[in-house]
Design a protein around this motif. Structure first.
Motif, short mmCIF file in Angstrom:
data_model
loop_
_atom_site.label_atom_id
_atom_site.label_comp_id
_atom_site.label_asym_id
_atom_site.label_seq_id
_atom_site.Cartn_x
_atom_site.Cartn_y
_atom_site.Cartn_z
N PRO A 1 34.90 31.24 50.50
CA PRO A 1 35.88 32.09 49.81
C PRO A 1 36.13 33.37 50.60
N SER A 2 37.41 33.71 50.72
CA SER A 2 37.76 34.87 51.53
C SER A 2 37.99 36.12 50.72
N SER A 3 37.96 36.00 49.42
CA SER A 3 38.21 37.18 48.60
C SER A 3 37.38 37.14 47.33
N ARG A 4 37.25 38.30 46.74
CA ARG A 4 36.52 38.38 45.47
C ARG A 4 37.21 37.52 44.41
N HIS A 5 38.54 37.52 44.43
CA HIS A 5 39.29 36.72 43.46
C HIS A 5 38.92 35.24 43.59
N GLN A 6 38.80 34.75 44.82
CA GLN A 6 38.44 33.35 45.03
C GLN A 6 37.01 33.08 44.55
N VAL A 7 36.11 34.01 44.80
CA VAL A 7 34.72 33.87 44.34
C VAL A 7 34.69 33.79 42.81
N LEU A 8 35.46 34.66 42.17
CA LEU A 8 35.52 34.65 40.70
C LEU A 8 36.13 33.35 40.19
N LEU A 9 37.19 32.89 40.83
CA LEU A 9 37.83 31.64 40.44
C LEU A 9 36.85 30.48 40.55
N ASP A 10 36.14 30.41 41.65
CA ASP A 10 35.17 29.33 41.85
C ASP A 10 34.02 29.40 40.86
N GLY A 11 33.65 30.61 40.42
CA GLY A 11 32.53 30.78 39.51
C GLY A 11 32.87 30.69 38.04
N LEU A 12 34.16 30.65 37.71
CA LEU A 12 34.55 30.66 36.29
C LEU A 12 34.04 29.46 35.50
N PRO A 13 34.09 28.23 36.02
CA PRO A 13 33.54 27.11 35.23
C PRO A 13 32.05 27.28 34.91
N GLN B 1 40.88 30.21 29.91
CA GLN B 1 40.73 28.77 29.67
C GLN B 1 41.58 27.96 30.63
N ASN B 2 42.82 28.40 30.82
CA ASN B 2 43.71 27.69 31.74
C ASN B 2 43.20 27.75 33.18
N ILE B 3 42.75 28.92 33.59
CA ILE B 3 42.24 29.09 34.95
C ILE B 3 40.95 28.28 35.13
N CYS B 4 40.13 28.25 34.10
CA CYS B 4 38.89 27.47 34.17
C CYS B 4 39.20 25.98 34.34
N ARG B 5 40.18 25.47 33.60
CA ARG B 5 40.57 24.07 33.76
C ARG B 5 41.07 23.80 35.18
N TYR B 6 41.87 24.73 35.70
CA TYR B 6 42.38 24.60 37.07
C TYR B 6 41.22 24.58 38.07
N ALA B 7 40.30 25.52 37.94
CA ALA B 7 39.17 25.62 38.86
C ALA B 7 38.30 24.36 38.78
N ALA B 8 38.07 23.88 37.57
CA ALA B 8 37.25 22.68 37.39
C ALA B 8 37.94 21.46 37.99
N SER B 9 39.26 21.37 37.86
CA SER B 9 39.97 20.22 38.44
C SER B 9 39.95 20.28 39.96
#
Length: 79
Positions: A9-21, A63-71
């Motif tokens: 991950p190149s950014s904090r946002h990406q780290v957070l996205l990956d960690g949301l599930p 919830q929507n972002i979590c579904r996206y990250a999990a998929s």
């Protein structure tokens, strides 16, 4: 077929996205204290989490972002 290699991950946002599930799973298990330090504040700022009656929960956006990250992760596992 060779699995695609994803860069770290190149950014904090990406780290957070990956960690949301994982964060959502911890909240569901009532283990919010196990969420890494600093994540809750960032998730609140992004409007992915909210306080509700003294507990944290995912917002609709979260919830929507979590579904996206999990998929995305499920797709990586199949790749």
């Amino acid at each position: 077929m060779k699995k695609p290699v994803h860069p770290p991950p190149s950014s904090r946002h990406q780290v957070l996205l990956d960690g949301l599930p994982v964060t959502a799973k911890l909240l569901h298990q009532r283990q919010a204290s196990d969420i890494p330090e600093g994540y809750v504040e960032d998730y609140l700022a992004l409007d992915w989490l909210e306080w509700h009656g003294g507990t944290l929960r995912l917002t609709i956006t979260g919830q929507n972002i979590c579904r996206y990250a999990a998929s995305r992760h499920a797709g990586d596992a199949r790749g």
